[in-house]
Design a protein around this motif. Structure first.
Motif, PDB file in Angstrom:
ATOM      1  N   PHE A 195       0.824  -1.200   0.000  1.00  0.00           N
ATOM      2  CA  PHE A 195       0.000   0.000   0.000  1.00  0.00           C
ATOM      3  C   PHE A 195       0.865   1.260   0.000  1.00  0.00           C
ATOM      4  N   PHE A 196       2.023   1.184   0.654  1.00  0.00           N
ATOM      5  CA  PHE A 196       2.966   2.311   0.635  1.00  0.00           C
ATOM      6  C   PHE A 196       3.438   2.582  -0.793  1.00  0.00           C
ATOM      7  N   LYS A 197       3.785   1.511  -1.526  1.00  0.00           N
ATOM      8  CA  LYS A 197       4.205   1.674  -2.922  1.00  0.00           C
ATOM      9  C   LYS A 197       3.070   2.243  -3.769  1.00  0.00           C
ATOM     10  N   LYS A 198       1.846   1.782  -3.490  1.00  0.00           N
ATOM     11  CA  LYS A 198       0.685   2.276  -4.226  1.00  0.00           C
ATOM     12  C   LYS A 198       0.500   3.776  -3.989  1.00  0.00           C
ATOM     13  N   GLU A 199       0.703   4.228  -2.743  1.00  0.00           N
ATOM     14  CA  GLU A 199       0.564   5.653  -2.421  1.00  0.00           C
ATOM     15  C   GLU A 199       1.611   6.495  -3.144  1.00  0.00           C
ATOM     16  N   TRP A 200       2.832   5.962  -3.244  1.00  0.00           N
ATOM     17  CA  TRP A 200       3.879   6.709  -3.930  1.00  0.00           C
ATOM     18  C   TRP A 200       3.629   6.778  -5.436  1.00  0.00           C
ATOM     19  N   LEU A 201       3.181   5.689  -6.005  1.00  0.00           N
ATOM     20  CA  LEU A 201       2.844   5.699  -7.431  1.00  0.00           C
ATOM     21  C   LEU A 201       1.717   6.682  -7.713  1.00  0.00           C
ATOM     22  N   GLU A 202       0.746   6.700  -6.816  1.00  0.00           N
ATOM     23  CA  GLU A 202      -0.378   7.629  -6.973  1.00  0.00           C
ATOM     24  C   GLU A 202       0.088   9.070  -6.834  1.00  0.00           C
ATOM     25  N   ALA A 203       1.020   9.317  -5.903  1.00  0.00           N
ATOM     26  CA  ALA A 203       1.554  10.671  -5.721  1.00  0.00           C
ATOM     27  C   ALA A 203       2.312  11.135  -6.956  1.00  0.00           C
ATOM     28  N   ILE A 204       3.001  10.205  -7.620  1.00  0.00           N
ATOM     29  CA  ILE A 204       3.729  10.542  -8.850  1.00  0.00           C
ATOM     30  C   ILE A 204       2.752  10.830  -9.985  1.00  0.00           C
ATOM     31  N   ARG A 205       1.736   9.967 -10.124  1.00  0.00           N
ATOM     32  CA  ARG A 205       0.771  10.129 -11.213  1.00  0.00           C
ATOM     33  C   ARG A 205      -0.094  11.367 -11.033  1.00  0.00           C
ATOM     34  N   ASN A 206      -0.383  11.733  -9.789  1.00  0.00           N
ATOM     35  CA  ASN A 206      -1.205  12.916  -9.509  1.00  0.00           C
ATOM     36  C   ASN A 206      -0.383  14.195  -9.394  1.00  0.00           C
ATOM     37  N   TYR A 207       0.909  14.099  -9.687  1.00  0.00           N
ATOM     38  CA  TYR A 207       1.832  15.237  -9.704  1.00  0.00           C
ATOM     39  C   TYR A 207       2.062  15.845  -8.312  1.00  0.00           C
ATOM     40  N   ARG A 208       1.747  15.095  -7.245  1.00  0.00           N
ATOM     41  CA  ARG A 208       2.063  15.604  -5.908  1.00  0.00           C
ATOM     42  C   ARG A 208       3.570  15.720  -5.721  1.00  0.00           C
ATOM     43  N   VAL A 209       4.290  14.694  -6.174  1.00  0.00           N
ATOM     44  CA  VAL A 209       5.749  14.700  -6.044  1.00  0.00           C
ATOM     45  C   VAL A 209       6.344  15.867  -6.820  1.00  0.00           C
ATOM     46  N   LEU A 210       5.926  16.022  -8.066  1.00  0.00           N
ATOM     47  CA  LEU A 210       6.444  17.102  -8.900  1.00  0.00           C
ATOM     48  C   LEU A 210       6.127  18.465  -8.293  1.00  0.00           C
ATOM     49  N   LEU A 211       4.895  18.635  -7.811  1.00  0.00           N
ATOM     50  CA  LEU A 211       4.480  19.916  -7.248  1.00  0.00           C
ATOM     51  C   LEU A 211       5.259  20.265  -5.996  1.00  0.00           C
ATOM     52  N   LEU A 212       5.342  19.316  -5.060  1.00  0.00           N
ATOM     53  CA  LEU A 212       6.035  19.597  -3.800  1.00  0.00           C
ATOM     54  C   LEU A 212       7.530  19.830  -4.016  1.00  0.00           C
ATOM     55  N   PHE A 213       8.147  19.005  -4.847  1.00  0.00           N
ATOM     56  CA  PHE A 213       9.578  19.157  -5.079  1.00  0.00           C
ATOM     57  C   PHE A 213       9.882  20.458  -5.824  1.00  0.00           C
ATOM     58  N   SER A 214       9.051  20.811  -6.793  1.00  0.00           N
ATOM     59  CA  SER A 214       9.282  22.035  -7.569  1.00  0.00           C
ATOM     60  C   SER A 214       9.143  23.276  -6.699  1.00  0.00           C
ATOM     61  N   VAL A 215       8.049  23.332  -5.931  1.00  0.00           N
ATOM     62  CA  VAL A 215       7.814  24.508  -5.096  1.00  0.00           C
ATOM     63  C   VAL A 215       8.847  24.586  -3.980  1.00  0.00           C
ATOM     64  N   SER A 216       9.217  23.448  -3.406  1.00  0.00           N
ATOM     65  CA  SER A 216      10.230  23.440  -2.345  1.00  0.00           C
ATOM     66  C   SER A 216      11.574  23.922  -2.876  1.00  0.00           C
ATOM     67  N   ALA A 217      11.951  23.452  -4.056  1.00  0.00           N
ATOM     68  CA  ALA A 217      13.202  23.912  -4.668  1.00  0.00           C
ATOM     69  C   ALA A 217      13.145  25.413  -4.951  1.00  0.00           C
ATOM     70  N   LEU A 218      11.981  25.889  -5.376  1.00  0.00           N
ATOM     71  CA  LEU A 218      11.807  27.313  -5.636  1.00  0.00           C
ATOM     72  C   LEU A 218      11.960  28.119  -4.356  1.00  0.00           C
ATOM     73  N   PHE A 219      11.349  27.649  -3.254  1.00  0.00           N
ATOM     74  CA  PHE A 219      11.514  28.317  -1.962  1.00  0.00           C
ATOM     75  C   PHE A 219      12.983  28.332  -1.552  1.00  0.00           C
ATOM     76  N   GLY A 220      13.666  27.213  -1.777  1.00  0.00           N
ATOM     77  CA  GLY A 220      15.071  27.134  -1.408  1.00  0.00           C
ATOM     78  C   GLY A 220      15.925  28.139  -2.151  1.00  0.00           C
ATOM     79  N   MET A 221      15.611  28.382  -3.425  1.00  0.00           N
ATOM     80  CA  MET A 221      16.372  29.353  -4.209  1.00  0.00           C
ATOM     81  C   MET A 221      15.940  30.783  -3.924  1.00  0.00           C
ATOM     82  N   MET A 222      14.625  30.982  -3.737  1.00  0.00           N
ATOM     83  CA  MET A 222      14.096  32.338  -3.563  1.00  0.00           C
ATOM     84  C   MET A 222      14.552  32.993  -2.270  1.00  0.00           C
ATOM     85  N   SER A 223      14.632  32.214  -1.205  1.00  0.00           N
ATOM     86  CA  SER A 223      14.865  32.800   0.118  1.00  0.00           C
ATOM     87  C   SER A 223      16.176  33.586   0.212  1.00  0.00           C
ATOM     88  N   PRO A 224      17.335  33.014  -0.147  1.00  0.00           N
ATOM     89  CA  PRO A 224      18.569  33.819  -0.084  1.00  0.00           C
ATOM     90  C   PRO A 224      18.598  34.933  -1.119  1.00  0.00           C
TER      91      PRO A 224
END
Length: 254
Positions: free
Chosen positions: A7-36
């Protein structure tokens, strides 16, 4: 354990397909660059602001100012994004009835709760770590490195508050019906914590301090020991929330 892993693997696959991974990683990377970058550019931005009869004296930005921006971004927009991304983490499964088949085939209800929380926590931890590493690298490049007390603990406190939000959100999703009922209850709970802290001055055991006193801790305006106590209490809240979620979900009709 096999049910949890599957079920853990299923949740991760679903997060990838629903773009949760892409969204969180993209915005987090943006915050990391924007702050300094924001901290570095702020004096130039404010220097162009004309205020009649006033002279703005703007100090040069420092290594610590970059972390001010980082904590401001993540304690506000970052937490809002976390809630929006995982707002329907269990509620939508209950509304759509997608859990009926796996549960009927022997999947443990405890495994569902633990797998969903572990998957969400893993994604939150990964994206937050990415943001912190990018931020630290850019900050070292733009500013002179200075010794900052309790830097790691301040970062940990904000991460722990995110873990707390996910536990509360999952528990609320078990209790309240509707696609986003858990999200609304969690936001209401945050409002209550804010009222308790600002109006009733109930700060001693308030998890909200983990996301509001990070910079105060770095500048020695907040004591280390009280925040450490709150961190332990928050960890207890997370454990209690998960136990409550499993107990209610075990008896819940789907």
């Amino acid at each position: 354990m096999n049910g949890f892993t599957a079920f853990f693997k299923k949740e991760w696959l679903e997060a990838i397909r629903n773009y949760r991974v892409l969204l969180l990683f993209s915005v987090s990377a943006l915050f990391g660059m924007m702050s300094p970058l924001t901290a570095k550019m702020m004096p130039d931005i404010l220097a162009n602001v004309k205020v009649e009869g006033m002279v703005l004296k703007i100090p040069n930005p420092t290594f610590t100012d970059a972390f001010v921006q980082f904590f401001n971004n993540f304690s506000q927009m970052g937490m809002a994004l976390l809630l929006l991304v995982f707002g329907g983490v269990l509620s939508q499964d209950l509304v759509r009835g997608t859990l009926i088949i796996p549960l009927s085939k022997g999947l443990s209800r405890h495994a569902v709760i633990l797998a969903k929380y572990t998957a969400a926590l893993t994604l939150w931890t990964s994206s937050y770590a990415l943001a912190a590493l990018i931020h630290y690298g850019y900050t070292l490049y733009l500013f002179r490195l200075v010794s900052v007390k309790h830097l790691f603990f301040s970062l940990f406190c904000l991460w722990l508050f995110g873990a707390f939000l996910l536990a509360v959100l999952l528990t609320a999703s078990v209790i309240v019906r509707g696609s986003y009922g858990g999200l609304f209850v969690t936001v209401a709970g945050l409002g209550i914590l804010l009222i308790c802290q600002t109006i009733f001055r109930m700060e001693r055991f308030n998890p909200l301090r983990l996301a509001s006193e990070n910079m105060a801790l770095l500048s020695d305006k907040a004591a280390f020991d009280p925040l450490l106590t709150i961190a332990w209490i928050t960890a207890g809240f997370i454990l209690a929330a998960l136990i409550l979620a499993m107990a209610i979900f075990k008896k819940k009709s789907i």
